[in-house]
Each structure stands twice: as structure tokens, then as C-alpha cells.
Scaffold this motif. Structure first.
Motif, PDB file in Angstrom:
ATOM      1  N   ARG A  33       0.833  -1.212   0.000  1.00 58.92           N
ATOM      2  CA  ARG A  33       0.000   0.000   0.000  1.00 58.92           C
ATOM      3  C   ARG A  33       0.859   1.250   0.000  1.00 58.92           C
ATOM      4  O   ARG A  33       0.567   2.210  -0.724  1.00 58.92           O
ATOM      5  CB  ARG A  33      -0.945  -0.005   1.200  1.00 58.92           C
ATOM      6  N   ASP A  63       0.826   4.225  -2.821  1.00 60.49           N
ATOM      7  CA  ASP A  63       0.563   5.591  -2.372  1.00 60.49           C
ATOM      8  C   ASP A  63       1.714   6.526  -2.730  1.00 60.49           C
ATOM      9  O   ASP A  63       1.501   7.663  -3.162  1.00 60.49           O
ATOM     10  CB  ASP A  63       0.323   5.609  -0.869  1.00 60.49           C
ATOM     11  N   ARG A 116      -5.000  13.982  -0.166  1.00 61.81           N
ATOM     12  CA  ARG A 116      -4.868  12.678   0.490  1.00 61.81           C
ATOM     13  C   ARG A 116      -6.133  11.832   0.366  1.00 61.81           C
ATOM     14  O   ARG A 116      -6.054  10.613   0.185  1.00 61.81           O
ATOM     15  CB  ARG A 116      -4.515  12.876   1.964  1.00 61.81           C
ATOM     16  N   ASP A 119      -6.789   2.546  -3.279  1.00 64.42           N
ATOM     17  CA  ASP A 119      -7.710   1.422  -3.079  1.00 64.42           C
ATOM     18  C   ASP A 119      -8.109   0.807  -4.419  1.00 64.42           C
ATOM     19  O   ASP A 119      -8.118  -0.419  -4.578  1.00 64.42           O
ATOM     20  CB  ASP A 119      -8.967   1.890  -2.347  1.00 64.42           C
ATOM     21  N   ARG A 159      -6.197   8.279  -1.420  1.00 62.19           N
ATOM     22  CA  ARG A 159      -6.588   7.042  -0.726  1.00 62.19           C
ATOM     23  C   ARG A 159      -7.555   6.236  -1.585  1.00 62.19           C
ATOM     24  O   ARG A 159      -7.437   5.015  -1.716  1.00 62.19           O
ATOM     25  CB  ARG A 159      -7.222   7.372   0.621  1.00 62.19           C
ATOM     26  N   GLN A 160      -8.502   6.938  -2.206  1.00 65.94           N
ATOM     27  CA  GLN A 160      -9.468   6.266  -3.072  1.00 65.94           C
ATOM     28  C   GLN A 160      -8.769   5.644  -4.281  1.00 65.94           C
ATOM     29  O   GLN A 160      -9.041   4.491  -4.646  1.00 65.94           O
ATOM     30  CB  GLN A 160     -10.525   7.264  -3.544  1.00 65.94           C
TER      31      GLN A 160
END
Length: 316
Positions: A97, A101, A111, A119, A115-116
């Protein structure tokens, strides 16, 4: 240049001293294409890609992305491009992850939005069960899929895949190819390089073959096959023919080569409509009994070897 042209390379020249790596290359890639870039080692593929990405300066020519001239400082254009390199390029000290990122953060500062996107990228390549793992704990196929997630997380409109399936198992290769086709269906334009001809034939809408820094052939897989004299390969299970029969087969205008081995007559043909009937007619006329007959159409690999030659190339 058409408004729907995503990449335009015009008369590109890149030299390394006396070596011309890219020699007056011109190519155009349209929106929504899966464009296959093929060539033997040292043909100039990687140099061309690095020039498109403005990672290399070049001696002559021009590169346009999304209808605008690209320069090393065209950061707004670069944000619209994703790259999945041949070598897995991730941070070993970060988790899955954290890696995705980190790469996404190069393009997206918000941010919540990032994050979306992270994912979605992790879910897209199917590595959600491993997001806390370090790359060293992953299999080769999972590292390749992580590499892809890092390259696509920011939702690029143009994605360059440089040999993304090298040294992975068949299941991972299939997952990667299906993922690339899904990205294309969702709107991404793809540039794809590979030495696996069956992959190129499976997913690419158009193909360019490079050699010595130039485009030597371009078109769909079917168009490329029609450009050369390569035809079907015919395999006839038969009794042992005498030398005169072999010579009669070889003398047919459609035949490039013929040999007998282990109960099979193996014939390489030129393109033609009556190859099989002509060959079987020779066998019948000369009293050679035959059984199972297989006819294999020309492959992209046959075309590639016909165009670029069969000599071994040095890595470069």
C-alpha cells in the motif's frame, strides 16, 4: 495531427556517438489503441519510449502528446502518462500500500482522493490480501502486479507497458493481460512492448515492428501477415517418401522448404489458396500413403522473423 492522436513522433533521431539508435522514426498512436511496439534486441524500442517520455534528449525531430509538443518540463502532460517498466521498480522498505501511495503522490496531492485511487489500483490488480506485505515477501507475479498498480494508480490516459509479463507464471500473465485489456476498455490508450508474440497478437489493435531504429512494418496482425510471403505450415503424417518425391514437393511453386522426419512430411509454404491440395496431389501421384494432415496458419512470430531475420541479436 488528428485531434484523436495521443502520441505523434515525427522524424525522430537519437544518436549515441557514431551509433544511430533511432533513425528518422515517425509514428502516430490514436486514442483508444493498444499499440504493440516490436523489435529485436537493439532495435531502438526502449530509446524511442524514453524519448517519448522526455527522459532522453534527441538530435532531431519532435514528439507530441495529446496534441501538444512535449518537452522535459511538460509536467502537465507527464501527469497524464503512466509507465510500467520492464524491471520491477518499487521501494523494498515500503509495504504494498505504501508503495502504491508513494507513486500516486507524485501526481495527486489530495490525500482523500489519493486514498481512493490507491484502493482502486490495489483492487484492480488483485493484491488486496497483500497490501501490508513488503515486496520481498511477494512472488514474482505479485511483484509484477504491484509494479502495474504503481504505474496506473493516478488514472493515466496513456500507459506504457514495457515487457510486463517477463518471468511470471501463466496465471499471473493471464491476469496482467486481462487487466491491460480492461484498462483499455475503460478509456486508456496503451503502448505495449513484449517479446511474446502471442501476447501482442492477442491484445494489440495495431503493431509496429522496428529494426535498426526504423519502422520496417506497421499494421494489424492480419495486415502484417499479408505483407510477407510466409504462408501456412503443413504437417502430413505419411510413409517414407523417396528423394524424388521430396524434390517434387520442393519444386512446387508454393513451397519454401520441405523435409521428412519421424513419420511426418513438414512443408513451409508461401501464401496461397491451393497449397494443401498441391502437396497431397504430389503424394498421391507418387503412391505415398498419408494419414493425419495439419495445416497451421502463419503466426506473428513467423512474420517477425521474416522481416527482421533469424540472426541472434546482442542485448542493447
Amino acid at each position: 495531427m488528428s485531434a484523436s492522436t495521443i502520441v505523434s513522433v515525427d522524424n525522430l533521431v537519437k544518436r549515441y556517438g557514431s551509433l544511430t539508435a533511432v533513425d528518422h522514426l515517425t509514428l502516430n498512436i490514436g486514442e483508444g489503441e493498444v499499440f504493440g511496439l516490436l523489435g529485436p534486441n537493439g532495435s531502438g524500442k526502449t530509446t524511442t519510449i524514453n524519448c517519448i517520455l522526455q527522459l532522453l534528449s534527441y538530435d532531431h525531430g519532435q514528439v507530441e502528446l495529446f496534441g501538444r509538443r512535449a518537452t522535459p518540463t511538460s509536467y502537465d502532460l507527464k501527469r497524464r502518462v503512466g509507465v510500467v517498466p520492464q524491471e520491477v521498480a518499487v521501494f523494498n522498505e515500503l509495504s504494498v500500500r505504501e508503495n502504491v501511495d508513494a507513486f500516486c503522490a507524485l501526481y495527486v496531492s489530495d490525500r482523500a482522493r489519493r486514498r481512493q485511487l490507491v484502493d482502486e489500483a490495489i483492487d484492480f490488480v488483485g493484491i488486496g490480501d497483500f497490501e501490508k506485505f513488503r515486496p520481498s515477501k511477494l512472488s514474482g507475479g505479485l511483484r509484477r502486479r504491484l509494479n502495474i498498480a504503481c504505474g496506473i494508480a493516478h488514472k493515466p490516459e496513456l500507459i506504457i507497458f514495457d515487457e510486463p509479463t517477463v518471468a511470471v507464471d501463466p496465471q499471473s500473465r493471464n491476469a496482467i493481460l486481462e487487466g491491460i485489456q480492461r484498462l483499455n476498455r475503460e478509456g486508456a490508450t496503451i503502448i505495449y512492448t513484449s517479446h511474446y508474440m502471442e501476447e501482442i497478437e492477442q491484445i494489440c489493435t495495431r503493431i509496429s515492428i522496428m529494426d535498426a531504429g526504423r519502422t520496417v512494418a506497421s499494421g494489424t496482425a492480419d495486415e502484417l501477415k499479408s505483407m510477407v510471403g510466409t504462408g501456412e505450415k503443413i504437417n502430413v503424417g505419411c510413409s517414407v517418401p523417396d528423394e524424388a518425391t521430396l524434390e517434387a514437393v520442393r519444386s512446387l511453386s508454393c513451397v519454401r522448404a520441405a523435409a521428412y522426419a519421424s513419420g511426418h512430411l513438414l512443408v513451409e509454404c508461401l501464401a496461397g489458396d491451393h497449397n494443401l491440395s498441391d502437396i497431397l496431389g504430389v503424394l498421391r501421384d507418387r503412391g505415398v500413403s498419408y494419414g493425419r494432415v495439419l495445416s497451421e496458419p502463419p503466426t506473428l512470430n513467423d512474420v517477425f522473423l521474416e522481416i527482421t531475420g533469424r540472426e541472434l541479436r546482442d542485448e542493447a
